[in-house]
Design a protein around this motif. Sequence first.
Motif, short mmCIF file in Angstrom:
data_model
loop_
_atom_site.label_atom_id
_atom_site.label_comp_id
_atom_site.label_asym_id
_atom_site.label_seq_id
_atom_site.Cartn_x
_atom_site.Cartn_y
_atom_site.Cartn_z
N ALA A 18 33.47 -27.21 -20.13
CA ALA A 18 34.28 -26.96 -18.94
C ALA A 18 35.00 -25.61 -19.04
O ALA A 18 35.11 -24.89 -18.04
CB ALA A 18 35.29 -28.09 -18.74
N GLN A 19 35.48 -25.26 -20.24
CA GLN A 19 36.10 -23.95 -20.44
C GLN A 19 35.09 -22.83 -20.23
O GLN A 19 35.40 -21.81 -19.60
CB GLN A 19 36.68 -23.86 -21.85
CG GLN A 19 37.87 -24.74 -22.11
CD GLN A 19 39.14 -24.20 -21.48
OE1 GLN A 19 39.39 -23.01 -21.47
NE2 GLN A 19 39.94 -25.09 -20.92
N SER A 73 26.89 -23.30 -17.22
CA SER A 73 26.74 -24.75 -17.09
C SER A 73 25.33 -25.14 -17.55
O SER A 73 24.35 -24.76 -16.92
CB SER A 73 26.91 -25.19 -15.63
OG SER A 73 28.16 -24.82 -15.16
N GLU A 124 32.43 -22.92 -18.37
CA GLU A 124 32.07 -22.86 -16.95
C GLU A 124 33.07 -22.05 -16.13
O GLU A 124 32.73 -21.55 -15.06
CB GLU A 124 31.93 -24.26 -16.38
CG GLU A 124 30.71 -25.00 -16.88
CD GLU A 124 30.68 -26.46 -16.49
OE1 GLU A 124 31.52 -26.90 -15.67
OE2 GLU A 124 29.80 -27.17 -17.02
N ARG A 125 34.27 -21.85 -16.65
CA ARG A 125 35.30 -21.07 -15.95
C ARG A 125 35.10 -19.56 -16.13
O ARG A 125 35.76 -18.77 -15.47
CB ARG A 125 36.69 -21.46 -16.44
CG ARG A 125 37.07 -22.86 -16.07
CD ARG A 125 38.48 -23.18 -16.55
NE ARG A 125 38.74 -24.59 -16.37
CZ ARG A 125 39.50 -25.31 -17.17
NH1 ARG A 125 40.11 -24.75 -18.21
NH2 ARG A 125 39.69 -26.59 -16.95
#
Length: 172
Positions: A89-90, A140, A92-93
């Motif tokens: 998730a980190q 991702s 993907e930012r």
Amino acid sequence: MKTLLLLRHAKAAEGDGLADHERPLLSKGQKSARRVGRLLRGLPLGDVLCSSALRAVETAELALDVAGYEGSVTFTSELYLAEPAVVLAQLERLEPEITHALVVAHNPTLEQLLEQLTGRPTTLEPGALALLALPGPSWSPPSGSPTGTLIAVFRPDDLRKGRRCADPETIS
């Protein structure tokens, strides 16, 4: 294609009354982090994500100083004892145009993430650096089967002895 580097924090002090989050690097760990920095020198690191735990922060700061890295570093408590999904998730930012990223964090998170991305179990001792190639234009990973390729693992003892890396085919 994306290049992901996973760096397990270097050798840290035992608890000795300190909170786990506040354990510093040992002298041996400091030397190991500097060796990793020499290895990172010249790599086009786009962004660095780092656990807020002191041992990870010290590892990142020492390695990046030696590497001459002048980019941004995001220190976050979210990477402290995180699940692999949190690391993803980190990532993907990150901006899509970033092609290289370094994550400095802990086990078992990094070993689990490495296996999730490549499909192969790999041991990362303190101070080890794994280099992965991830297909596609996005950070991702596609759901389903692992699609990443483990390019190399740089282990502290190999760097100390001047060896470049372990062959991914021999990694246990």
